[in-house]
Design a protein around this motif. Structure first.
Motif, PDB file in Angstrom:
ATOM      1  N   PRO A 173      27.231  -5.211  31.928  1.00 14.96           N
ATOM      2  CA  PRO A 173      26.751  -6.596  31.919  1.00 14.96           C
ATOM      3  C   PRO A 173      26.922  -7.202  30.524  1.00 14.96           C
ATOM      4  CG  PRO A 173      25.093  -5.132  32.845  1.00 14.96           C
ATOM      5  CD  PRO A 173      26.164  -4.269  32.266  1.00 14.96           C
ATOM      6  N   VAL A 174      27.370  -8.466  30.473  1.00 13.59           N
ATOM      7  CA  VAL A 174      27.644  -9.098  29.174  1.00 13.59           C
ATOM      8  C   VAL A 174      27.069 -10.498  29.052  1.00 13.59           C
ATOM      9  CG1 VAL A 174      29.733  -7.751  28.745  1.00 13.59           C
ATOM     10  CG2 VAL A 174      29.901  -9.949  29.923  1.00 13.59           C
ATOM     11  N   ALA A 175      26.137 -10.892  29.891  1.00 17.36           N
ATOM     12  CA  ALA A 175      25.517 -12.226  29.847  1.00 17.36           C
ATOM     13  C   ALA A 175      26.530 -13.326  30.145  1.00 17.36           C
ATOM     14  CB  ALA A 175      24.824 -12.466  28.509  1.00 17.36           C
ATOM     15  N   ALA A 176      27.305 -13.145  31.191  1.00 14.36           N
ATOM     16  CA  ALA A 176      28.313 -14.136  31.569  1.00 14.36           C
ATOM     17  C   ALA A 176      27.673 -15.487  31.901  1.00 14.36           C
ATOM     18  CB  ALA A 176      29.136 -13.630  32.751  1.00 14.36           C
ATOM     19  N   GLY A 177      26.510 -15.481  32.531  1.00 10.30           N
ATOM     20  CA  GLY A 177      25.826 -16.730  32.868  1.00 10.30           C
ATOM     21  C   GLY A 177      25.421 -17.502  31.625  1.00 10.30           C
ATOM     22  N   GLN A 178      24.916 -16.798  30.622  1.00 11.81           N
ATOM     23  CA  GLN A 178      24.566 -17.452  29.359  1.00 11.81           C
ATOM     24  C   GLN A 178      25.801 -18.054  28.712  1.00 11.81           C
ATOM     25  OE1 GLN A 178      22.205 -15.138  26.551  1.00 11.81           O
ATOM     26  NE2 GLN A 178      21.435 -13.898  28.249  1.00 11.81           N
TER      27      GLN A 178
ATOM     28  N   PRO B  27      27.455 -24.238  24.952  1.00 15.71           N
ATOM     29  CA  PRO B  27      28.369 -25.311  24.536  1.00 15.71           C
ATOM     30  C   PRO B  27      29.781 -24.806  24.261  1.00 15.71           C
ATOM     31  CG  PRO B  27      26.316 -25.418  23.280  1.00 15.71           C
ATOM     32  CD  PRO B  27      26.276 -24.153  24.084  1.00 15.71           C
ATOM     33  N   ALA B  28      29.920 -23.569  23.842  1.00 17.89           N
ATOM     34  CA  ALA B  28      31.237 -23.017  23.515  1.00 17.89           C
ATOM     35  C   ALA B  28      32.124 -22.851  24.746  1.00 17.89           C
ATOM     36  CB  ALA B  28      31.074 -21.683  22.805  1.00 17.89           C
ATOM     37  N   ALA B  29      31.527 -22.752  25.935  1.00 18.04           N
ATOM     38  CA  ALA B  29      32.311 -22.543  27.154  1.00 18.04           C
ATOM     39  C   ALA B  29      33.240 -23.722  27.437  1.00 18.04           C
ATOM     40  CB  ALA B  29      31.392 -22.297  28.335  1.00 18.04           C
ATOM     41  N   VAL B  30      32.911 -24.877  26.923  1.00 22.94           N
ATOM     42  CA  VAL B  30      33.752 -26.067  27.128  1.00 22.94           C
ATOM     43  C   VAL B  30      35.143 -25.856  26.547  1.00 22.94           C
ATOM     44  CG1 VAL B  30      33.994 -28.510  26.497  1.00 22.94           C
ATOM     45  CG2 VAL B  30      31.761 -27.595  27.148  1.00 22.94           C
ATOM     46  N   TYR B  31      35.228 -25.088  25.466  1.00 21.17           N
ATOM     47  CA  TYR B  31      36.503 -24.862  24.777  1.00 21.17           C
ATOM     48  C   TYR B  31      37.245 -23.639  25.285  1.00 21.17           C
ATOM     49  CZ  TYR B  31      34.217 -28.152  21.697  1.00 21.17           C
ATOM     50  OH  TYR B  31      33.563 -29.254  21.207  1.00 21.17           O
ATOM     51  N   CYS B  32      36.637 -22.923  26.188  1.00 21.87           N
ATOM     52  CA  CYS B  32      37.197 -21.676  26.696  1.00 21.87           C
ATOM     53  C   CYS B  32      38.400 -21.931  27.596  1.00 21.87           C
ATOM     54  CB  CYS B  32      36.104 -20.935  27.468  1.00 21.87           C
ATOM     55  SG  CYS B  32      36.599 -19.335  28.087  1.00 21.87           S
ATOM     56  N   PRO B  33      39.452 -21.111  27.488  1.00 21.21           N
ATOM     57  CA  PRO B  33      40.585 -21.228  28.413  1.00 21.21           C
ATOM     58  C   PRO B  33      40.133 -21.092  29.868  1.00 21.21           C
ATOM     59  CG  PRO B  33      41.130 -19.783  26.588  1.00 21.21           C
ATOM     60  CD  PRO B  33      39.664 -20.074  26.482  1.00 21.21           C
ATOM     61  N   LYS B  34      40.750 -21.857  30.742  1.00 18.98           N
ATOM     62  CA  LYS B  34      40.363 -21.932  32.163  1.00 18.98           C
ATOM     63  C   LYS B  34      40.309 -20.555  32.840  1.00 18.98           C
ATOM     64  CE  LYS B  34      39.718 -24.325  36.012  1.00 18.98           C
ATOM     65  NZ  LYS B  34      38.458 -24.943  36.300  1.00 18.98           N
ATOM     66  N   GLY B  35      41.292 -19.711  32.550  1.00 16.40           N
ATOM     67  CA  GLY B  35      41.317 -18.383  33.162  1.00 16.40           C
ATOM     68  C   GLY B  35      40.085 -17.559  32.824  1.00 16.40           C
ATOM     69  N   LEU B  36      39.616 -17.685  31.588  1.00 19.54           N
ATOM     70  CA  LEU B  36      38.412 -16.952  31.192  1.00 19.54           C
ATOM     71  C   LEU B  36      37.171 -17.533  31.842  1.00 19.54           C
ATOM     72  CD1 LEU B  36      38.952 -16.184  27.397  1.00 19.54           C
ATOM     73  CD2 LEU B  36      39.120 -14.624  29.335  1.00 19.54           C
ATOM     74  N   VAL B  37      37.150 -18.849  32.059  1.00 18.96           N
ATOM     75  CA  VAL B  37      36.012 -19.464  32.754  1.00 18.96           C
ATOM     76  C   VAL B  37      35.921 -18.910  34.172  1.00 18.96           C
ATOM     77  CG1 VAL B  37      35.071 -21.621  33.672  1.00 18.96           C
ATOM     78  CG2 VAL B  37      36.005 -21.561  31.357  1.00 18.96           C
ATOM     79  N   LEU B  38      37.053 -18.825  34.842  1.00 19.60           N
ATOM     80  CA  LEU B  38      37.066 -18.268  36.205  1.00 19.60           C
ATOM     81  C   LEU B  38      36.614 -16.810  36.199  1.00 19.60           C
ATOM     82  CD1 LEU B  38      40.393 -19.855  37.495  1.00 19.60           C
ATOM     83  CD2 LEU B  38      38.046 -20.583  38.007  1.00 19.60           C
ATOM     84  N   GLN B  39      37.079 -16.051  35.216  1.00 22.08           N
ATOM     85  CA  GLN B  39      36.681 -14.648  35.100  1.00 22.08           C
ATOM     86  C   GLN B  39      35.172 -14.543  34.818  1.00 22.08           C
ATOM     87  OE1 GLN B  39      39.073 -12.581  32.204  1.00 22.08           O
ATOM     88  NE2 GLN B  39      38.165 -10.608  32.655  1.00 22.08           N
TER      89      GLN B  39
ATOM     90  N   GLU C 189      29.612 -13.415  36.393  1.00 20.17           N
ATOM     91  CA  GLU C 189      28.230 -13.864  36.549  1.00 20.17           C
ATOM     92  C   GLU C 189      27.711 -13.544  37.953  1.00 20.17           C
ATOM     93  OE1 GLU C 189      25.444 -17.847  36.297  1.00 20.17           O
ATOM     94  OE2 GLU C 189      27.546 -18.051  36.830  1.00 20.17           O
ATOM     95  N   LEU C 190      28.531 -13.801  38.966  1.00 23.26           N
ATOM     96  CA  LEU C 190      28.125 -13.488  40.341  1.00 23.26           C
ATOM     97  C   LEU C 190      27.846 -11.997  40.507  1.00 23.26           C
ATOM     98  CD1 LEU C 190      30.502 -15.783  42.407  1.00 23.26           C
ATOM     99  CD2 LEU C 190      28.032 -16.036  42.098  1.00 23.26           C
ATOM    100  N   LYS C 191      28.707 -11.190  39.926  1.00 23.85           N
ATOM    101  CA  LYS C 191      28.530  -9.738  40.020  1.00 23.85           C
ATOM    102  C   LYS C 191      27.250  -9.309  39.294  1.00 23.85           C
ATOM    103  CE  LYS C 191      30.970  -5.424  39.479  1.00 23.85           C
ATOM    104  NZ  LYS C 191      32.205  -4.756  39.136  1.00 23.85           N
ATOM    105  N   GLU C 192      26.998  -9.892  38.111  1.00 25.22           N
ATOM    106  CA  GLU C 192      25.794  -9.546  37.365  1.00 25.22           C
ATOM    107  C   GLU C 192      24.541  -9.975  38.124  1.00 25.22           C
ATOM    108  OE1 GLU C 192      26.189 -11.115  33.373  1.00 25.22           O
ATOM    109  OE2 GLU C 192      27.741  -9.653  32.861  1.00 25.22           O
ATOM    110  N   ARG C 193      24.578 -11.142  38.753  1.00 27.05           N
ATOM    111  CA  ARG C 193      23.430 -11.599  39.544  1.00 27.05           C
ATOM    112  C   ARG C 193      23.199 -10.681  40.742  1.00 27.05           C
ATOM    113  NH1 ARG C 193      23.361 -18.104  40.346  1.00 27.05           N
ATOM    114  NH2 ARG C 193      23.336 -18.669  38.152  1.00 27.05           N
ATOM    115  N   PHE C 194      24.268 -10.338  41.441  1.00 24.93           N
ATOM    116  CA  PHE C 194      24.161  -9.464  42.602  1.00 24.93           C
ATOM    117  C   PHE C 194      23.568  -8.113  42.199  1.00 24.93           C
ATOM    118  CE2 PHE C 194      25.891  -6.130  45.361  1.00 24.93           C
ATOM    119  CZ  PHE C 194      25.380  -6.550  46.570  1.00 24.93           C
ATOM    120  N   THR C 195      24.025  -7.564  41.073  1.00 27.75           N
ATOM    121  CA  THR C 195      23.514  -6.275  40.594  1.00 27.75           C
ATOM    122  C   THR C 195      22.031  -6.381  40.263  1.00 27.75           C
ATOM    123  OG1 THR C 195      25.692  -5.696  39.741  1.00 27.75           O
ATOM    124  CG2 THR C 195      23.822  -4.465  38.876  1.00 27.75           C
TER     125      THR C 195
END
Length: 141
Positions: free
Chosen positions: A101-106, A111-123, A128-134
């Motif tokens: 787990p790496v705090a994907a939801g956080q 604010p930094a997620a706005v600058y993130c490449p699209k592929g990483l946002v999808l990843q 985040e879904l996997k971390e929530r499910f776990t």
């Protein structure tokens, strides 16, 4: 070891502790995972792989390392947030590809997620879904 170097004087110990705390700074020593990320994303990946291989079975998804998910009250801040703030997208990619787990939801709500490449946002969304499910699975078990 301390007594060999400084003796067993309480006054000397207090001075030594004061100097030590001043040297390492208010936040304490730099965590190993952060040092690896600062050096190179590939080094961080190798370290995470070594951690994952030590944790057997499905337990790796439940392992809550404060450096990766953040500590109580946000101290320390999750490594993925610190990497995203300085736009170290290679480090973010390595963290998102880890089974830990790496705090994907956080990260996604930062604010930094706005600058993130699209592929990483999808990843990150998938992670985040996997971390929530776990987390839900652990609570219901």
């Amino acid at each position: 070891e301390f007594e060999k170097v400084c003796g067993n004087s309480e006054a000397t110990r207090r001075l030594w502790r004061k100097d030590w705390l001043h040297a390492i700074g208010p936040s304490g020593p730099t965590p190993l995972l952060e040092l690896a990320a600062a050096e190179d994303a590939a080094i961080l990946g190798k370290l995470l792989n070594a951690l994952e291989s030590r944790i057997k079975g499905p337990g790796v998804e439940c392992c809550q390392l404060p450096d990766l998910v953040g500590g109580p009250g946000g101290k320390p801040e999750a490594l993925i947030l610190r990497a995203a703030e300085v736009r170290r997208w290679g480090v973010v990619a390595v963290l998102l590809s880890s089974r830990l787990p790496v705090a994907a939801g956080q990260f996604l709500s930062s604010p930094a997620a706005v600058y993130c490449p699209k592929g990483l946002v999808l990843q990150a969304e998938a992670k985040e879904l996997k971390e929530r499910f776990t987390a839900v699975s652990r609570l219901s078990a």
